[in-house]
Design a protein around this motif. Structure first.
Motif, PDB file in Angstrom:
ATOM      1  N   ASP A 163       0.679  -1.054   0.018  1.00 27.56           N
ATOM      2  CA  ASP A 163       0.115  -0.106   0.049  1.00 27.56           C
ATOM      3  C   ASP A 163       0.854   1.329   0.107  1.00 27.56           C
ATOM      4  O   ASP A 163       0.641   2.090  -0.606  1.00 27.56           O
ATOM      5  CB  ASP A 163      -0.975   0.076   1.273  1.00 27.56           C
ATOM      6  CG  ASP A 163      -1.921  -1.009   1.329  1.00 27.56           C
ATOM      7  OD1 ASP A 163      -2.206  -1.617  -0.048  1.00 27.56           O
ATOM      8  OD2 ASP A 163      -2.587  -1.457   2.144  1.00 27.56           O
ATOM      9  N   ARG A 164       1.792   1.168   0.655  1.00 25.66           N
ATOM     10  CA  ARG A 164       2.890   2.393   0.856  1.00 25.66           C
ATOM     11  C   ARG A 164       3.607   2.772  -0.266  1.00 25.66           C
ATOM     12  O   ARG A 164       3.828   3.933  -0.863  1.00 25.66           O
ATOM     13  CB  ARG A 164       3.832   2.332   2.319  1.00 25.66           C
ATOM     14  CG  ARG A 164       4.422   3.581   2.528  1.00 25.66           C
ATOM     15  CD  ARG A 164       5.188   3.493   3.880  1.00 25.66           C
ATOM     16  NE  ARG A 164       4.116   3.627   4.840  1.00 25.66           N
ATOM     17  CZ  ARG A 164       4.466   3.725   6.162  1.00 25.66           C
ATOM     18  NH1 ARG A 164       5.606   3.982   6.472  1.00 25.66           N
ATOM     19  NH2 ARG A 164       3.477   3.741   7.035  1.00 25.66           N
ATOM     20  N   GLU A 165       3.976   1.500  -0.996  1.00 27.84           N
ATOM     21  CA  GLU A 165       4.685   1.756  -2.328  1.00 27.84           C
ATOM     22  C   GLU A 165       3.689   2.312  -3.194  1.00 27.84           C
ATOM     23  O   GLU A 165       4.044   3.282  -4.193  1.00 27.84           O
ATOM     24  CB  GLU A 165       5.314   0.451  -2.596  1.00 27.84           C
ATOM     25  CG  GLU A 165       6.570  -0.017  -1.785  1.00 27.84           C
ATOM     26  CD  GLU A 165       6.907  -1.470  -2.525  1.00 27.84           C
ATOM     27  OE1 GLU A 165       6.310  -2.174  -3.404  1.00 27.84           O
ATOM     28  OE2 GLU A 165       7.888  -1.990  -1.791  1.00 27.84           O
ATOM     29  N   ASP A 166       2.820   1.936  -3.604  1.00 28.61           N
ATOM     30  CA  ASP A 166       1.636   2.343  -4.413  1.00 28.61           C
ATOM     31  C   ASP A 166       1.417   4.067  -4.069  1.00 28.61           C
ATOM     32  O   ASP A 166       1.405   4.738  -5.089  1.00 28.61           O
ATOM     33  CB  ASP A 166       0.326   1.787  -4.124  1.00 28.61           C
ATOM     34  CG  ASP A 166       0.249   0.235  -4.777  1.00 28.61           C
ATOM     35  OD1 ASP A 166       1.342  -0.169  -5.517  1.00 28.61           O
ATOM     36  OD2 ASP A 166      -0.576  -0.451  -4.491  1.00 28.61           O
ATOM     37  N   GLU A 167       1.287   4.243  -2.741  1.00 26.63           N
ATOM     38  CA  GLU A 167       1.137   5.682  -2.467  1.00 26.63           C
ATOM     39  C   GLU A 167       2.175   6.749  -2.704  1.00 26.63           C
ATOM     40  O   GLU A 167       2.053   7.639  -3.419  1.00 26.63           O
ATOM     41  CB  GLU A 167       0.664   5.788  -0.768  1.00 26.63           C
ATOM     42  CG  GLU A 167       0.279   7.379  -0.600  1.00 26.63           C
ATOM     43  CD  GLU A 167       0.073   7.333   1.047  1.00 26.63           C
ATOM     44  OE1 GLU A 167      -0.096   8.379   1.822  1.00 26.63           O
ATOM     45  OE2 GLU A 167       0.362   5.966   1.760  1.00 26.63           O
ATOM     46  N   VAL A 168       3.383   6.193  -2.538  1.00 31.27           N
ATOM     47  CA  VAL A 168       4.650   6.958  -2.677  1.00 31.27           C
ATOM     48  C   VAL A 168       4.701   6.934  -4.156  1.00 31.27           C
ATOM     49  O   VAL A 168       5.150   8.257  -4.988  1.00 31.27           O
ATOM     50  CB  VAL A 168       5.954   6.275  -2.174  1.00 31.27           C
ATOM     51  CG1 VAL A 168       7.097   6.829  -2.493  1.00 31.27           C
ATOM     52  CG2 VAL A 168       5.694   6.411  -0.466  1.00 31.27           C
ATOM     53  N   ALA A 179      10.225   4.158  -5.660  1.00 34.12           N
ATOM     54  CA  ALA A 179       9.372   3.975  -4.626  1.00 34.12           C
ATOM     55  C   ALA A 179       9.502   2.884  -3.388  1.00 34.12           C
ATOM     56  O   ALA A 179       9.701   2.935  -2.326  1.00 34.12           O
ATOM     57  CB  ALA A 179       7.829   3.762  -4.769  1.00 34.12           C
ATOM     58  N   PRO A 180       9.827   1.564  -3.734  1.00 29.53           N
ATOM     59  CA  PRO A 180      10.284   0.427  -3.015  1.00 29.53           C
ATOM     60  C   PRO A 180      11.505   0.792  -2.177  1.00 29.53           C
ATOM     61  O   PRO A 180      11.610   0.636  -0.993  1.00 29.53           O
ATOM     62  CB  PRO A 180      10.535  -0.661  -3.884  1.00 29.53           C
ATOM     63  CG  PRO A 180       9.878  -0.321  -5.151  1.00 29.53           C
ATOM     64  CD  PRO A 180       9.855   0.918  -5.520  1.00 29.53           C
ATOM     65  N   GLY A 214      11.702   3.763   5.300  1.00 30.19           N
ATOM     66  CA  GLY A 214      11.041   4.433   6.303  1.00 30.19           C
ATOM     67  C   GLY A 214      10.296   5.959   5.830  1.00 30.19           C
ATOM     68  O   GLY A 214       9.970   6.501   6.687  1.00 30.19           O
ATOM     69  N   LEU A 215      10.501   6.032   4.706  1.00 31.88           N
ATOM     70  CA  LEU A 215      10.069   7.620   3.810  1.00 31.88           C
ATOM     71  C   LEU A 215       8.901   7.304   3.346  1.00 31.88           C
ATOM     72  O   LEU A 215       8.550   6.465   2.666  1.00 31.88           O
ATOM     73  CB  LEU A 215      11.094   7.823   2.966  1.00 31.88           C
ATOM     74  CG  LEU A 215      12.431   8.006   3.264  1.00 31.88           C
ATOM     75  CD1 LEU A 215      13.397   8.682   1.958  1.00 31.88           C
ATOM     76  CD2 LEU A 215      12.700   8.800   4.716  1.00 31.88           C
ATOM     77  N   ASP A 216       7.882   8.000   3.970  1.00 24.07           N
ATOM     78  CA  ASP A 216       6.251   7.930   3.392  1.00 24.07           C
ATOM     79  C   ASP A 216       6.080   9.307   2.843  1.00 24.07           C
ATOM     80  O   ASP A 216       6.913  10.354   2.792  1.00 24.07           O
ATOM     81  CB  ASP A 216       5.473   7.722   4.641  1.00 24.07           C
ATOM     82  CG  ASP A 216       5.613   8.726   5.692  1.00 24.07           C
ATOM     83  OD1 ASP A 216       6.369   9.798   5.599  1.00 24.07           O
ATOM     84  OD2 ASP A 216       5.188   8.583   6.845  1.00 24.07           O
ATOM     85  N   VAL A 217       4.915   9.423   2.118  1.00 23.68           N
ATOM     86  CA  VAL A 217       4.496  10.412   1.585  1.00 23.68           C
ATOM     87  C   VAL A 217       4.567  11.811   2.370  1.00 23.68           C
ATOM     88  O   VAL A 217       4.864  12.971   1.756  1.00 23.68           O
ATOM     89  CB  VAL A 217       2.949  10.346   0.818  1.00 23.68           C
ATOM     90  CG1 VAL A 217       2.458  11.616   0.483  1.00 23.68           C
ATOM     91  CG2 VAL A 217       3.233   9.268  -0.317  1.00 23.68           C
TER      92      VAL A 217
END
Length: 486
Positions: free
Chosen positions: A233-238, A254-255, A261-264
């Protein structure tokens, strides 16, 4: 001095087939010995000077096991024999032999006695063929047991070496892969520095990139553990955010950013302040930084695992250490578990250590052999799944180590035989039947301790008791195998 006649000697089963001359010789050289009830006839460990044949009364044979006298036989059978039963195997009679048991008169007893100096030579002289057969059997069994002991140890060493090699190979290979990838990333960063030198990146942009880099490094060190679903989910978001910012091939970057630990939210704050024309450079620089930090952490983890395994192997083998020393039994147990990690596989390991247990005096390398045998048997009994429990506690003046498993248990009909040499329930080629016998000898003979087992389906526990105080002169040497006719 009371003696038996030739006819009286003929009435004893041991002498009934001797001819008249031999009976007369025995009558002349032997004598009658009597003991009151509750007195010793002979003591274990003393020089074997006499051979006895029971005529009247009851005697008990005992052995010193774990500092306690354990009765192994009690008899009132006329003609039972004990004492210097092996002196005839020594050509230079009988200075090198000792009594293997203690014999006590339970009632008033009357016995026929021959000195070992007389008994040994006449048996060799009277029965030369029988002596060859007895010597061949006795010394052949000793040599066989010694050879099988060595083979057992070599097989165990080979199995442990294979497991250790496998365990070392994984982190070593991981370190090699991470080092190769790190080299590529560093080459990429050198390319960015070359761009700076050529003026492609202005100093102001560089200052911002360095600040972002410092913040990213801190973030990587505190990166949370995410489930596979959360990572996806986080990779899709980033990835979507990177596309919105005009970063080419954001799905590749993104991966790496998510793994660090870097998010949007963090990227918006850190990169969002950069000028549009520098955002992609900032993202790429961050990706290089995150991946470099991640690879260095992976290398550190892999090399730490290698170091831990080498340390465990050194602890297990007791390399460069004195044979007898004061040790923490928990360190020995942990090193053995690490050495057997490959065999343990999916089995759950439960450690229930009493950390107040003081260090114990012991032959550490030999105790590791005991833990290896017991844990390896427990693993085998569970067939790849179950719970292995390793527990320590103190009972009086002893340290107790308990190895438990949830396997099928030991059938009652063979429970009394499991410590016998060469007895095994494993398939041909899978065991020699010496593991528990060796363990018993190490615990009881070398350390004056005790080893027992309690077993039922789903709950088998081997309990090893070790004295907290050092035995006299550390420990007694192992006695040779014995046979007493009584």
């Amino acid at each position: 001095m009371e003696r038996l006649t030739a006819d009286e000697l003929r009435g004893l089963f041991l002498f009934e087939h001797l001819d008249e001359d031999k009976l007369n010789w025995l009558a002349e050289h032997g004598q009658i010995e009597t003991r009151k009830a509750g007195t010793l006839v002979l003591a274990e460990g003393e020089p074997a000077t006499c051979f006895f044949v029971l005529l009247e009364g009851t005697v008990a044979l005992t052995r010193n096991i774990g500092g306690e006298r354990v009765e192994t036989n009690r008899t009132d059978y006329r003609g039972s024999y004990f004492g210097a039963t092996q002196v005839y195997l020594q050509a230079d009679v009988p200075s090198k032999t000792i009594y293997q048991m203690t014999v006590e008169s339970i009632t008033d007893t009357r016995m026929f006695q021959l000195t070992a100096q007389d008994f040994g030579p006449i048996v060799r002289e009277w029965f030369p063929m029988a002596m060859h057969l007895l010597e061949g059997l006795f010394f052949g069994m000793q040599n066989t047991q010694r050879a099988v002991n060595q083979r057992e140890r070599l097989l165990a060493l080979g199995s442990l070496s294979a497991g250790l090699t496998h365990e070392l190979n994984n982190p070593a290979a991981a370190a090699v892969r991470a080092t190769a990838a790190l080299r590529e990333r560093v080459a990429g960063m050198r390319h960015k520095l070359a761009m700076l030198a050529s003026g492609a990146i202005d100093p102001k942009t560089l200052t911002g990139l360095v600040k972002l880099q410092e913040n990213a490094v801190e973030r990587v060190a505190k990166a949370p553990k995410l489930s596979p679903m959360e990572v996806s989910d986080r990779e899709d978001e980033v990835g979507d955010w990177l596309d919105d910012q005009g970063v080419r091939n954001g799905w590749e970057v993104a991966p790496v950013l998510v793994a660090g630990g870097l998010d949007v939210e963090w990227l918006e704050e850190a990169v969002g302040l950069c000028a549009p024309e520098t955002k992609e450079a900032a993202v790429r620089w961050l990706a290089y930084t995150v991946e470099t930090e991640t690879l260095m952490a992976e290398i550190e983890d892999a090399t730490t695992r290698v170091s831990t395994l080498v340390g465990a192997a050194k602890q297990y083998s007791q390399m460069d250490r004195a044979p007898f020393q004061v040790i923490d039994v928990h360190e020995l147990l942990d090193s053995t578990l690490i050495m057997l990690n490959r065999k343990i596989g999916d089995i759950e390991v439960v450690k229930d250590y009493d950390r107040t247990l003081p260090p114990i005096p012991a032959y550490a390398a030999e105790l590791n052999q005991v833990w290896t045998n017991l844990i390896d048997n427990a693993i085998g009994a569970m067939g790849g799944s179950g719970t292995l429990t390793v527990r320590t506690l103190r009972e009086g003046g002893d340290a107790v180590v308990e190895i438990g498993d949830t396997g099928s248990g030991i059938p009652p009909e063979i429970k009394s035989r499991i410590f016998e040499p060469f007895f095994t329930t494993k398939a041909v080629g899978e065991g020699t039947g010496l593991g528990l016998d060796i363990s018993w000898r190490i615990v009881v003979k070398r350390h004056h301790g005790d080893i027992t087992v309690e077993s039922e389906p789903g709950n088998t526990r081997f309990r090893v008791r070790l004295p907290l105080d050092p035995p006299p002169e550390h420990a007694t040497p192992e006695a040779p195998a014995t046979f007493d006719g009584a």
